[in-house]
Design a protein around this motif. Structure first.
Motif, mmCIF file in Angstrom:
data_model
loop_
_atom_site.group_PDB
_atom_site.id
_atom_site.type_symbol
_atom_site.label_atom_id
_atom_site.label_comp_id
_atom_site.label_asym_id
_atom_site.label_seq_id
_atom_site.Cartn_x
_atom_site.Cartn_y
_atom_site.Cartn_z
ATOM 1 N N SER A 72 -18.174 6.144 3.492
ATOM 2 C CA SER A 72 -17.835 6.513 4.866
ATOM 3 C C SER A 72 -16.796 5.574 5.446
ATOM 4 C CB SER A 72 -19.095 6.484 5.739
ATOM 5 O OG SER A 72 -18.764 6.671 7.099
ATOM 6 N N ALA A 73 -15.822 6.165 6.145
ATOM 7 C CA ALA A 73 -14.817 5.361 6.833
ATOM 8 C C ALA A 73 -15.395 4.710 8.087
ATOM 9 C CB ALA A 73 -13.613 6.227 7.198
ATOM 10 N N ILE A 74 -16.513 5.257 8.588
ATOM 11 C CA ILE A 74 -17.251 4.645 9.688
ATOM 12 C C ILE A 74 -18.448 3.935 9.083
ATOM 13 C CG2 ILE A 74 -18.521 5.066 11.830
ATOM 14 C CD1 ILE A 74 -16.894 7.625 12.158
ATOM 15 N N GLN A 75 -18.535 2.650 9.280
ATOM 16 C CA GLN A 75 -19.555 1.887 8.571
ATOM 17 C C GLN A 75 -20.955 2.249 9.054
ATOM 18 O OE1 GLN A 75 -19.074 -2.232 7.727
ATOM 19 N NE2 GLN A 75 -16.837 -2.135 7.663
ATOM 20 N N MET A 76 -21.824 2.599 8.114
ATOM 21 C CA MET A 76 -23.244 2.868 8.358
ATOM 22 C C MET A 76 -23.970 2.540 7.065
ATOM 23 S SD MET A 76 -22.895 7.011 8.750
ATOM 24 C CE MET A 76 -21.766 6.908 10.144
ATOM 25 N N ALA A 77 -24.136 1.248 6.826
ATOM 26 C CA ALA A 77 -24.555 0.732 5.521
ATOM 27 C C ALA A 77 -25.894 1.270 5.063
ATOM 28 C CB ALA A 77 -24.579 -0.789 5.568
ATOM 29 N N ALA A 78 -26.754 1.724 5.995
ATOM 30 C CA ALA A 78 -28.079 2.203 5.593
ATOM 31 C C ALA A 78 -28.017 3.523 4.837
ATOM 32 C CB ALA A 78 -28.967 2.360 6.826
ATOM 33 N N VAL A 79 -26.931 4.288 5.021
ATOM 34 C CA VAL A 79 -26.886 5.625 4.413
ATOM 35 C C VAL A 79 -25.655 5.871 3.540
ATOM 36 C CG1 VAL A 79 -28.270 6.665 6.239
ATOM 37 C CG2 VAL A 79 -25.775 6.622 6.473
ATOM 38 N N ALA A 80 -24.636 5.029 3.656
ATOM 39 C CA ALA A 80 -23.404 5.266 2.895
ATOM 40 C C ALA A 80 -22.688 3.944 2.647
ATOM 41 C CB ALA A 80 -22.487 6.217 3.659
ATOM 42 N N GLU A 81 -21.968 3.894 1.541
ATOM 43 C CA GLU A 81 -21.135 2.731 1.276
ATOM 44 C C GLU A 81 -19.917 2.754 2.193
ATOM 45 O OE1 GLU A 81 -19.951 2.251 -2.772
ATOM 46 O OE2 GLU A 81 -21.921 2.770 -3.572
ATOM 47 N N PRO A 82 -19.428 1.596 2.606
ATOM 48 C CA PRO A 82 -18.162 1.581 3.341
ATOM 49 C C PRO A 82 -17.022 1.998 2.418
ATOM 50 C CG PRO A 82 -18.815 -0.654 2.792
ATOM 51 C CD PRO A 82 -19.966 0.235 2.397
ATOM 52 N N TYR A 83 -16.057 2.705 2.968
ATOM 53 C CA TYR A 83 -14.943 3.128 2.125
ATOM 54 C C TYR A 83 -14.079 1.929 1.775
ATOM 55 C CZ TYR A 83 -10.507 4.882 0.543
ATOM 56 O OH TYR A 83 -9.368 5.083 -0.212
ATOM 57 N N ILE A 84 -14.001 1.657 0.487
ATOM 58 C CA ILE A 84 -13.109 0.624 -0.054
ATOM 59 C C ILE A 84 -12.372 1.275 -1.213
ATOM 60 C CG2 ILE A 84 -12.959 -1.631 -1.184
ATOM 61 C CD1 ILE A 84 -15.615 -2.357 0.211
ATOM 62 N N ARG A 85 -11.083 1.298 -1.144
ATOM 63 C CA ARG A 85 -10.286 2.068 -2.104
ATOM 64 C C ARG A 85 -10.586 1.690 -3.547
ATOM 65 N NH1 ARG A 85 -5.587 0.464 -4.469
ATOM 66 N NH2 ARG A 85 -4.408 2.111 -5.520
ATOM 67 N N ARG A 86 -10.542 0.425 -3.862
ATOM 68 C CA ARG A 86 -10.728 0.011 -5.251
ATOM 69 C C ARG A 86 -12.152 0.310 -5.744
ATOM 70 N NH1 ARG A 86 -6.755 -3.320 -7.414
ATOM 71 N NH2 ARG A 86 -8.270 -4.318 -8.781
ATOM 72 N N ARG A 87 -13.125 0.221 -4.844
ATOM 73 C CA ARG A 87 -14.493 0.561 -5.236
ATOM 74 C C ARG A 87 -14.606 2.058 -5.506
ATOM 75 N NH1 ARG A 87 -19.255 -1.389 -1.403
ATOM 76 N NH2 ARG A 87 -18.492 -3.410 -2.156
ATOM 77 N N ALA A 88 -13.940 2.878 -4.676
ATOM 78 C CA ALA A 88 -13.959 4.326 -4.898
ATOM 79 C C ALA A 88 -13.363 4.669 -6.263
ATOM 80 C CB ALA A 88 -13.185 5.029 -3.787
ATOM 81 N N ILE A 89 -12.253 4.036 -6.611
ATOM 82 C CA ILE A 89 -11.615 4.284 -7.908
ATOM 83 C C ILE A 89 -12.546 3.874 -9.048
ATOM 84 C CG2 ILE A 89 -9.711 3.561 -9.414
ATOM 85 C CD1 ILE A 89 -7.985 3.339 -6.858
ATOM 86 N N ARG A 90 -13.247 2.761 -8.875
ATOM 87 C CA ARG A 90 -14.161 2.303 -9.920
ATOM 88 C C ARG A 90 -15.304 3.296 -10.112
ATOM 89 N NH1 ARG A 90 -14.362 0.393 -14.672
ATOM 90 N NH2 ARG A 90 -16.038 -1.104 -15.111
ATOM 91 N N HIS A 91 -15.828 3.840 -9.012
ATOM 92 C CA HIS A 91 -16.871 4.865 -9.126
ATOM 93 C C HIS A 91 -16.362 6.065 -9.926
ATOM 94 C CE1 HIS A 91 -19.790 2.857 -6.728
ATOM 95 N NE2 HIS A 91 -19.242 3.091 -5.552
#
Length: 235
Positions: free
Chosen positions: A99-118
């Motif tokens: 999520s581009a809006i941080q809500m750590a309890a339900v979604a990961e914060p959007y981080i480009r390099r982490r998304a690519i790794r997933h």
């Protein structure tokens, strides 16, 4: 043949016959359609899903501050992303919601390099929360995320619309199907593909778009195999 793909879905695809809210049965069927198409391929798939089944700022937010109405819509996209994640994981496909809006309890914060790794690890990444700012559509978010993660194409999924026509086929029985076009032709002819900001960004960066009917049996597997389906828009 595309390797890394961003699939743009409408929030209404989760709503079922009511056209509003989230239907677990409809969402599960959509998830199975996507996971079945992925089986046996090495496609790296990310998804952006709208929130129109829950909230439309222009309609539901009349009288509200426009930015507030848009933020509510972005929260709706996270709800849809979570519902789709649950259905896809029930179908056996590992996913991550970012999520581009941080809500750590339900979604990961959007981080480009982490998304690519997933994506590299074979997980389906579902992007929620828009791009974190009001006044942008999920079309624009789709284009931005596709460019950020290095997607080869944006797949614009439609329901009962098999591609792009020179006029609305539901109103004009003589409308002509367009199998292939350039971004510039789509802009000049004002064809309804995506919003102008998103389309211009695709044109500037040379990002192809495929408009297709998601619910036509076999279309998504054919696209993942590299076959021609729907309308291809490229530079």
């Amino acid at each position: 043949m595309f390797k890394r793909v961003l699939l743009k879905l409408s929030g209404e695809f989760l709503a079922g016959e009511s056209g509003f809210g989230i239907s677990p049965e409809t969402t599960a069927a959509l998830a199975r359609r996507i996971t079945d198409a992925l089986d046996g391929t090495d496609i790296e798939l990310s998804i952006v899903i709208g929130g129109g089944n829950l909230w439309r700022g222009a309609r539901n937010g009349q009288g509200m501050d426009p930015a507030t109405a848009d933020y509510i819509g972005m929260l709706g996209t996270v709800m849809n992303a979570m519902a789709l994640q649950d259905a896809m994981e029930s179908a056996g496909r590992p996913t991550r919601v970012m999520s581009a809006i941080q809500m750590a309890a339900v979604a990961e914060p959007y981080i480009r390099r982490r998304a690519i790794r997933h994506l590299e690890k074979g997980r389906v990444v579902i992007f929620g929360g828009g791009n974190g700012a009001p006044f942008f559509t999920t079309d624009t978010t789709s284009t931005l995320r596709a460019l950020e993660v290095g997607a080869d194409v944006v797949l614009m999924a439609k329901n009962k619309v098999d591609g792009v026509y020179d006029s609305d086929p539901r109103k004009n029985p003589d409308a002509k199907f367009i199998a292939q076009a350039t971004h510039l032709q789509v802009v000049e002819q004002r064809l309804e593909v995506m919003d102008a900001t998103a389309l211009t960004l695709c044109m500037d960066k040379g990002l192809p778009i495929v408009v297709f009917d998601l619910f036509q049996e076999g279309n998504l597997p054919r696209l993942f195999r590299g076959e021609r389906v729907g309308t291809l828009i490229q530079s």
